[in-house]
Design a protein around this motif. Structure first.
Motif, PDB file in Angstrom:
ATOM      1  N   ALA A  39       0.823  -1.213   0.000  1.00 42.73           N
ATOM      2  CA  ALA A  39       0.000   0.000   0.000  1.00 42.73           C
ATOM      3  C   ALA A  39       0.852   1.256   0.000  1.00 42.73           C
ATOM      4  O   ALA A  39       0.385   2.336  -0.375  1.00 42.73           O
ATOM      5  CB  ALA A  39      -0.928   0.003   1.219  1.00 42.73           C
ATOM      6  N   ALA A  40       2.105   1.139   0.437  1.00 41.92           N
ATOM      7  CA  ALA A  40       3.018   2.282   0.504  1.00 41.92           C
ATOM      8  C   ALA A  40       4.423   1.783   0.205  1.00 41.92           C
ATOM      9  O   ALA A  40       4.717   0.591   0.356  1.00 41.92           O
ATOM     10  CB  ALA A  40       2.959   2.934   1.884  1.00 41.92           C
ATOM     11  N   PRO A  41       5.317   2.665  -0.230  1.00 41.39           N
ATOM     12  CA  PRO A  41       6.681   2.232  -0.533  1.00 41.39           C
ATOM     13  C   PRO A  41       7.355   1.492   0.616  1.00 41.39           C
ATOM     14  O   PRO A  41       8.105   0.537   0.384  1.00 41.39           O
ATOM     15  CB  PRO A  41       7.400   3.549  -0.858  1.00 41.39           C
ATOM     16  N   ALA A  42       7.082   1.903   1.848  1.00 39.69           N
ATOM     17  CA  ALA A  42       7.713   1.258   3.002  1.00 39.69           C
ATOM     18  C   ALA A  42       7.359  -0.224   3.105  1.00 39.69           C
ATOM     19  O   ALA A  42       8.139  -1.030   3.633  1.00 39.69           O
ATOM     20  CB  ALA A  42       7.327   1.982   4.283  1.00 39.69           C
ATOM     21  N   ASP A  43       6.173  -0.605   2.582  1.00 38.03           N
ATOM     22  CA  ASP A  43       5.741  -2.004   2.664  1.00 38.03           C
ATOM     23  C   ASP A  43       6.632  -2.933   1.844  1.00 38.03           C
ATOM     24  O   ASP A  43       6.695  -4.136   2.100  1.00 38.03           O
ATOM     25  CB  ASP A  43       4.295  -2.142   2.171  1.00 38.03           C
ATOM     26  N   LEU A  44       7.331  -2.371   0.873  1.00 41.40           N
ATOM     27  CA  LEU A  44       8.194  -3.188   0.021  1.00 41.40           C
ATOM     28  C   LEU A  44       9.359  -3.790   0.799  1.00 41.40           C
ATOM     29  O   LEU A  44       9.949  -4.789   0.379  1.00 41.40           O
ATOM     30  CB  LEU A  44       8.746  -2.347  -1.133  1.00 41.40           C
ATOM     31  N   ARG A  45       9.715  -3.194   1.914  1.00 38.65           N
ATOM     32  CA  ARG A  45      10.879  -3.662   2.671  1.00 38.65           C
ATOM     33  C   ARG A  45      10.708  -5.086   3.177  1.00 38.65           C
ATOM     34  O   ARG A  45      11.703  -5.780   3.430  1.00 38.65           O
ATOM     35  CB  ARG A  45      11.157  -2.717   3.839  1.00 38.65           C
ATOM     36  N   SER A  46       9.468  -5.542   3.327  1.00 36.72           N
ATOM     37  CA  SER A  46       9.230  -6.899   3.833  1.00 36.72           C
ATOM     38  C   SER A  46       9.218  -7.944   2.719  1.00 36.72           C
ATOM     39  O   SER A  46       9.107  -9.134   2.993  1.00 36.72           O
ATOM     40  CB  SER A  46       7.893  -6.945   4.573  1.00 36.72           C
ATOM     41  N   LEU A  47       9.366  -7.510   1.475  1.00 34.95           N
ATOM     42  CA  LEU A  47       9.325  -8.431   0.339  1.00 34.95           C
ATOM     43  C   LEU A  47      10.739  -8.905  -0.007  1.00 34.95           C
ATOM     44  O   LEU A  47      11.722  -8.269   0.366  1.00 34.95           O
ATOM     45  CB  LEU A  47       8.703  -7.729  -0.879  1.00 34.95           C
ATOM     46  N   PRO A  48      10.858 -10.017  -0.725  1.00 36.31           N
ATOM     47  CA  PRO A  48      12.192 -10.504  -1.135  1.00 36.31           C
ATOM     48  C   PRO A  48      12.754  -9.616  -2.253  1.00 36.31           C
ATOM     49  O   PRO A  48      12.437  -9.797  -3.431  1.00 36.31           O
ATOM     50  CB  PRO A  48      11.909 -11.933  -1.632  1.00 36.31           C
ATOM     51  N   LEU A  49      13.575  -8.666  -1.888  1.00 37.70           N
ATOM     52  CA  LEU A  49      14.103  -7.689  -2.846  1.00 37.70           C
ATOM     53  C   LEU A  49      15.421  -8.179  -3.433  1.00 37.70           C
ATOM     54  O   LEU A  49      16.348  -8.539  -2.705  1.00 37.70           O
ATOM     55  CB  LEU A  49      14.305  -6.330  -2.172  1.00 37.70           C
ATOM     56  N   ILE A  50      15.517  -8.176  -4.730  1.00 34.48           N
ATOM     57  CA  ILE A  50      16.743  -8.542  -5.438  1.00 34.48           C
ATOM     58  C   ILE A  50      17.650  -7.322  -5.477  1.00 34.48           C
ATOM     59  O   ILE A  50      17.266  -6.277  -6.002  1.00 34.48           O
ATOM     60  CB  ILE A  50      16.429  -9.032  -6.868  1.00 34.48           C
ATOM     61  N   GLN A  51      18.832  -7.449  -4.905  1.00 30.79           N
ATOM     62  CA  GLN A  51      19.720  -6.299  -4.759  1.00 30.79           C
ATOM     63  C   GLN A  51      20.583  -6.106  -6.001  1.00 30.79           C
ATOM     64  O   GLN A  51      20.959  -7.064  -6.675  1.00 30.79           O
ATOM     65  CB  GLN A  51      20.621  -6.478  -3.538  1.00 30.79           C
ATOM     66  N   LEU A  52      20.904  -4.836  -6.268  1.00 31.88           N
ATOM     67  CA  LEU A  52      21.787  -4.472  -7.379  1.00 31.88           C
ATOM     68  C   LEU A  52      23.004  -3.756  -6.809  1.00 31.88           C
ATOM     69  O   LEU A  52      22.879  -2.706  -6.180  1.00 31.88           O
ATOM     70  CB  LEU A  52      21.048  -3.558  -8.357  1.00 31.88           C
ATOM     71  N   ASP A  53      24.171  -4.351  -7.012  1.00 36.63           N
ATOM     72  CA  ASP A  53      25.430  -3.729  -6.589  1.00 36.63           C
ATOM     73  C   ASP A  53      25.884  -2.809  -7.726  1.00 36.63           C
ATOM     74  O   ASP A  53      26.434  -3.259  -8.728  1.00 36.63           O
ATOM     75  CB  ASP A  53      26.481  -4.801  -6.315  1.00 36.63           C
TER      76      ASP A  53
ATOM     77  N   ALA B  54       3.731  -5.395 -20.548  1.00 33.83           N
ATOM     78  CA  ALA B  54       2.670  -5.462 -21.561  1.00 33.83           C
ATOM     79  C   ALA B  54       2.405  -6.898 -22.010  1.00 33.83           C
ATOM     80  O   ALA B  54       1.267  -7.268 -22.307  1.00 33.83           O
ATOM     81  CB  ALA B  54       3.034  -4.588 -22.752  1.00 33.83           C
ATOM     82  N   SER B  55       3.470  -7.719 -22.053  1.00 32.30           N
ATOM     83  CA  SER B  55       3.317  -9.108 -22.495  1.00 32.30           C
ATOM     84  C   SER B  55       2.866 -10.046 -21.374  1.00 32.30           C
ATOM     85  O   SER B  55       2.575 -11.213 -21.622  1.00 32.30           O
ATOM     86  CB  SER B  55       4.645  -9.617 -23.061  1.00 32.30           C
ATOM     87  N   GLY B  56       2.842  -9.541 -20.119  1.00 30.90           N
ATOM     88  CA  GLY B  56       2.466 -10.374 -18.984  1.00 30.90           C
ATOM     89  C   GLY B  56       3.615 -11.128 -18.357  1.00 30.90           C
ATOM     90  O   GLY B  56       3.412 -11.910 -17.420  1.00 30.90           O
ATOM     91  N   GLU B  57       4.832 -10.897 -18.846  1.00 30.90           N
ATOM     92  CA  GLU B  57       6.001 -11.581 -18.299  1.00 30.90           C
ATOM     93  C   GLU B  57       6.356 -11.054 -16.919  1.00 30.90           C
ATOM     94  O   GLU B  57       6.853 -11.788 -16.064  1.00 30.90           O
ATOM     95  CB  GLU B  57       7.192 -11.419 -19.246  1.00 30.90           C
ATOM     96  N   LEU B  58       6.079  -9.767 -16.676  1.00 29.85           N
ATOM     97  CA  LEU B  58       6.312  -9.122 -15.386  1.00 29.85           C
ATOM     98  C   LEU B  58       5.089  -8.309 -15.002  1.00 29.85           C
ATOM     99  O   LEU B  58       4.245  -7.986 -15.847  1.00 29.85           O
ATOM    100  CB  LEU B  58       7.525  -8.180 -15.448  1.00 29.85           C
ATOM    101  N   ILE B  59       5.014  -7.975 -13.730  1.00 31.63           N
ATOM    102  CA  ILE B  59       4.002  -7.031 -13.259  1.00 31.63           C
ATOM    103  C   ILE B  59       4.697  -5.949 -12.430  1.00 31.63           C
ATOM    104  O   ILE B  59       5.753  -6.179 -11.850  1.00 31.63           O
ATOM    105  CB  ILE B  59       2.916  -7.719 -12.394  1.00 31.63           C
ATOM    106  N   GLN B  60       4.092  -4.766 -12.416  1.00 36.29           N
ATOM    107  CA  GLN B  60       4.600  -3.708 -11.549  1.00 36.29           C
ATOM    108  C   GLN B  60       4.079  -3.944 -10.145  1.00 36.29           C
ATOM    109  O   GLN B  60       2.902  -4.268  -9.947  1.00 36.29           O
ATOM    110  CB  GLN B  60       4.161  -2.333 -12.047  1.00 36.29           C
ATOM    111  N   VAL B  61       4.952  -3.833  -9.165  1.00 36.14           N
ATOM    112  CA  VAL B  61       4.584  -4.076  -7.760  1.00 36.14           C
ATOM    113  C   VAL B  61       4.235  -2.741  -7.116  1.00 36.14           C
ATOM    114  O   VAL B  61       5.102  -1.907  -6.871  1.00 36.14           O
ATOM    115  CB  VAL B  61       5.740  -4.754  -7.001  1.00 36.14           C
ATOM    116  N   GLY B  62       2.948  -2.540  -6.841  1.00 38.18           N
ATOM    117  CA  GLY B  62       2.514  -1.263  -6.298  1.00 38.18           C
ATOM    118  C   GLY B  62       2.452  -0.204  -7.379  1.00 38.18           C
ATOM    119  O   GLY B  62       2.748  -0.445  -8.549  1.00 38.18           O
TER     120      GLY B  62
END
Length: 301
Positions: free
Chosen positions: A186-200, A258-266
């Motif tokens: 519901a808010a950007p802060a909620d994303l912190r509890s999800l499995p986030l793939i990190q980019l170095d 657009a192809s359904g391969e990914l979805i936007q989260v929030g």
């Protein structure tokens, strides 16, 4: 060539193993690398095995969910990538000198793969007599772009030696596979509890999750043992494979969504105010084929 140089060349692994390693490291998969190189997955595996035997170290950690660069592999890629980039640039330059219809363009691997390549296909259908040589690497800058006919460079559009025209703005939002079962934040802060793939992104000018959260004034600390990649394309492919939530740049993610391969989260997007620009050296006039390609690209957007 003297005997010492010949002995040195004899110690080098075959060039095809190096090209194969770079493709696997960038694609994050033997299968996808094979598809890109037009060889089988088995042939890719054999090339990597040959290179690992030559170097006496494992370049990838193999596990049930796929492969990941080992520490040795990451160090080797860091050294190899600019060398392959220089070789690619030298070949493109030699081809250009022999073919007045050739146009060289430098850009990052992500831009080449996700944005430029589909457009080159369409351009080639209209102008089959013009050859486009793409020189891709994550270490491109003002100087390397000026060495090609054209370049696609990320920034604010102000480079002393380059003329620039905006192509697409930087818009970044979270993405994941539709098969990944997560709660809609519901808010950007909620994303912190999800499995986030990190980019170095320490080796080039690129956002990571800490930058993204900071824009929304959300404190964030990277968890220990988080899945981490040092290439945008690897993090993106990890999201496609369902390993977690990755940052998605709109120029990469929009077609997959657009192809359904990914979805936007929030519904949270960070528009940074920076863009990717089509650039060329101010001091060198463009050839007629380069003018045609430049004007076509700008008209496309």
């Amino acid at each position: 060539m003297n005997a010492q140089n010949l002995r040195l060349l004899n110690t080098l692994p075959p060039i095809e193993t190096l090209v194969c390693f770079e493709a696997v490291a960038r694609c994050g998969s033997f299968t996808r690398a094979g598809r890109e190189l037009s060889i089988t997955q088995s042939a890719v595996s054999k090339q990597i095995k040959t290179l690992e035997d030559a170097l006496h170290c494992a370049l990838f950690d193999r596990h049930a969910r796929g492969i990941q660069l080992s520490a040795a592999g990451a160090r080797f890629l860091e050294e190899l990538e600019p060398l392959l980039y220089k070789l690619q640039r030298a070949i493109a330059k030699a081809q250009y000198e022999q073919d007045s219809q050739a146009v060289s363009i430098a850009c990052t691997q992500a831009v080449a793969h996700f944005w430029l390549f589909p457009r080159i296909v369409r351009f080639n259908q209209q102008y089959p007599e013009i050859t486009i040589s793409v020189i891709s690497g994550n270490n491109i800058n003002e100087r390397s772009c000026s060495e090609s006919d054209l370049g696609i460079l990320y920034g604010d559009g102000d480079w002393p030696t380059l003329e620039s025209a905006p192509l697409f703005p930087e818009v970044v939002y979270p993405v994941c596979s539709p098969d990944l079962k997560i709660a809609t934040p519901a808010a950007p802060a909620d994303l912190r509890s999800l499995p986030l793939i990190q980019l170095d992104s320490r080796q080039w000018d690129c956002l990571d999750w800490q930058d993204w959260f900071a824009h929304f004034e959300v404190p964030y600390q990277i968890p220990r043992n988080a899945i981490t990649f040092n290439q945008v394309t690897l993090a993106f492919n990890a999201a496609v494979e369902g390993l977690g939530v990755s940052l998605g740049w709109d120029f990469m993610a929009s077609r997959a969504i657009a192809s359904g391969e990914l979805i936007q989260v929030g519904n949270f997007a960070y528009e940074t105010g920076r863009s990717d620009y089509l650039v060329r050296a101010k001091y060198r006039p463009l050839t007629r084929p380069a003018v045609i390609f430049r004007d076509w690209l700008i008209a496309e957007i």
